[in-house]
Design an enzyme around this catalytic site. Structure first.
Site, short mmCIF file in Angstrom:
data_model
loop_
_atom_site.label_atom_id
_atom_site.label_comp_id
_atom_site.label_asym_id
_atom_site.label_seq_id
_atom_site.Cartn_x
_atom_site.Cartn_y
_atom_site.Cartn_z
CD GLU A 62 -1.01 0.33 3.75
OE1 GLU A 62 -1.59 1.72 3.50
OE2 GLU A 62 -1.00 0.85 4.49
CE LYS B 255 -6.97 7.13 5.39
NZ LYS B 255 -7.12 7.68 7.32
CB VAL C 217 -5.82 -1.68 4.06
CG1 VAL C 217 -6.22 -3.35 4.04
CG2 VAL C 217 -4.15 -1.53 4.86
CG ASP D 52 -13.88 6.49 12.79
OD1 ASP D 52 -13.56 5.81 11.67
OD2 ASP D 52 -13.03 7.77 12.79
CB SER E 237 -10.71 1.72 8.71
OG SER E 237 -10.73 1.14 8.00
CB ALA E 238 -13.49 1.68 4.68
CG ASP E 239 -8.31 -0.70 6.12
OD1 ASP E 239 -8.92 -0.28 5.04
OD2 ASP E 239 -7.66 -0.50 6.71
CE LYS F 192 1.00 1.80 15.03
NZ LYS F 192 0.19 3.12 13.04
N1 PSU Z 1 -2.69 1.84 10.91
C1 PSU Z 1 -1.31 1.51 10.73
N2 PSU Z 1 -0.42 2.50 9.97
C2 PSU Z 1 -1.41 2.84 8.54
C3 PSU Z 1 -2.88 3.00 7.85
C4 PSU Z 1 -3.15 2.78 9.81
O1 PSU Z 1 -0.37 1.53 12.24
O2 PSU Z 1 -0.51 3.54 8.00
C5 PSU Z 1 -3.68 3.13 7.42
C6 PSU Z 1 -3.35 2.34 6.04
O3 PSU Z 1 -3.17 2.67 5.16
C7 PSU Z 1 -5.28 2.10 6.94
C8 PSU Z 1 -5.47 3.37 6.59
O4 PSU Z 1 -5.93 1.34 5.25
O5 PSU Z 1 -4.51 4.12 7.46
C9 PSU Z 1 -7.07 3.24 7.09
O6 PSU Z 1 -7.69 4.64 7.44
P1 PSU Z 1 -9.12 4.77 8.37
O7 PSU Z 1 -8.91 4.86 9.95
O8 PSU Z 1 -9.39 6.83 7.78
O9 PSU Z 1 -9.64 4.23 7.35
MN MN Z 2 -12.55 6.03 9.98
#
Ligand code: PSU
Ligand code: MN
Length: 299
Positions: free
Chosen positions: A24, A85, A105, A137, A139-141, A158
């Site tokens: 990524e 992003k 991701v 909140d 994540s869409a992951d 994390k």
């Molecule tokens: N968690 C980490 N390092 C990162 C990310 C998440 O420890 O770099 C990044 C990844 O690209 C992940 C994104 O897909 O943040 C998630 O962002 P969000 O919470 O806005 O979905």
């Molecule tokens: Mn988010």
């Protein structure tokens, strides 16, 4: 697909049936500072190559999804301003508006799937944020793992996230969470989270067999592999937890939310641990790239 292009090396590897590992790029533009971001991106590619696989770092440049970047493109991205992003919700916009963007991701999984790549290595995935019962909140992951058939190798998630809720959500979504060689789900900087591994496998061949079995059963979605950080690189939870609390309090106090929240927390963790979090982060990404290359080879 005119909106997607393979680098010559990635195209050749796929054609020859060589193992390919997607990587990524949000970690480059929004996850680590320059110059460590570019150095890490290069080292991770080298680790994949040393295992006999081809790395395909994924990013959107002028509206074209690239599977595989050359060195000049990697370098340029390391200092570029204005990269979006991109998650699932933004990918079509970036293509239509011919924008530059790095892929999370979720978006990297989509791009890897369309590019014909089955295995992807990253650091940590996004998940359910602490306080999600108020902010919603998530994540869409997580949803992407439920729908797109790519194996994602990470070092867990994390502890800036709510790990129990993240694992519960993955279970609800039907995503297999496999821990490599441990009975505990890893917590990124630490090998242990206190949460049991939903599934455990100890060899890349076994993980490849799981991926094949799911495909045969026509089960949608990906497989999440948690790979604990090497022992010599881990940071004890007692050392990292105070920094996490401070970073989250600062985000609350300054009203940072949405897409900006994860990058904000990552950059605050870097300062609060005086760079120690970054050293561990680099080590665990390399470790994940190695395992991903071995899974890709076993497939
Ligand atoms: N968690 C980490 N390092 C990162 C990310 C998440 O420890 O770099 C990044 C990844 O690209 C992940 C994104 O897909 O943040 C998630 O962002 P969000 O919470 O806005 O979905
Ligand atoms: Mn988010």
């Amino acid at each position: 697909m005119t909106s997607l292009t393979h680098s010559p090396a990635v195209a050749a590897a796929l054609k020859a049936g060589k193992p390919v590992v997607a990587l990524e790029s949000t970690i480059i533009t929004h996850g680590m500072p320059f110059p460590q971001n570019v150095e890490t991106a290069r080292r991770v590619e080298a680790v994949v190559r040393a295992e006999g696989a081809e790395p395909a770092t994924i990013a959107v440049l002028d509206g074209i999804i690239h599977a595989g970047l050359d060195d000049a493109q990697l370098e340029a991205m390391g200092q570029a301003k204005g990269f979006l992003k991109l998650s699932r919700a933004d990918l079509g916009y970036a293509v239509a508006k011919k924008r530059n963007g790095s892929t999370t991701v979720a978006a990297t999984m989509i791009a890897a799937d369309r590019a014909g790549i089955r295995v992807f290595a990253t650091g940590g995935i996004g998940g359910v944020h602490r306080g999600a019962e108020k902010t919603y909140d998530v994540s869409a992951d997580l949803q992407e793992l439920a729908r797109t058939p790519v194996c994602v190798v990470c070092a867990g998630a994390k502890a800036i996230l709510d790990l129990p809720k993240t694992l519960e959500t993955l279970e609800t979504l039907g995503v297999p969470v496999v821990v490599n060689g441990s009975d505990e789900f890893p917590a990124f900087w630490s090998r242990k989270s206190g949460l049991p591994a939903p599934l455990r496998l100890d060899r890349p061949e076994e993980i490849a067999a799981l991926i094949r079995a799911r495909a045969e059963l026509k089960l949608d979605g990906g497989v999440l592999v948690g790979n604990p950080i090497p022992l010599e690189d881990e940071i004890a939870a007692s050392e990292i937890n105070p920094a996490i609390e401070t970073a989250i309090d600062e985000a609350d106090a300054t009203g940072v939310s949405g897409k900006a929240l994860t990058p904000f927390l990552l950059s605050r963790m870097l300062s609060l641990t005086e760079g120690r979090s970054l050293i561990a982060n680099i080590a665990l990404v390399e470790n994940n790239a190695r395992l991903a290359a071995r899974i890709a080879a076993a497939l």
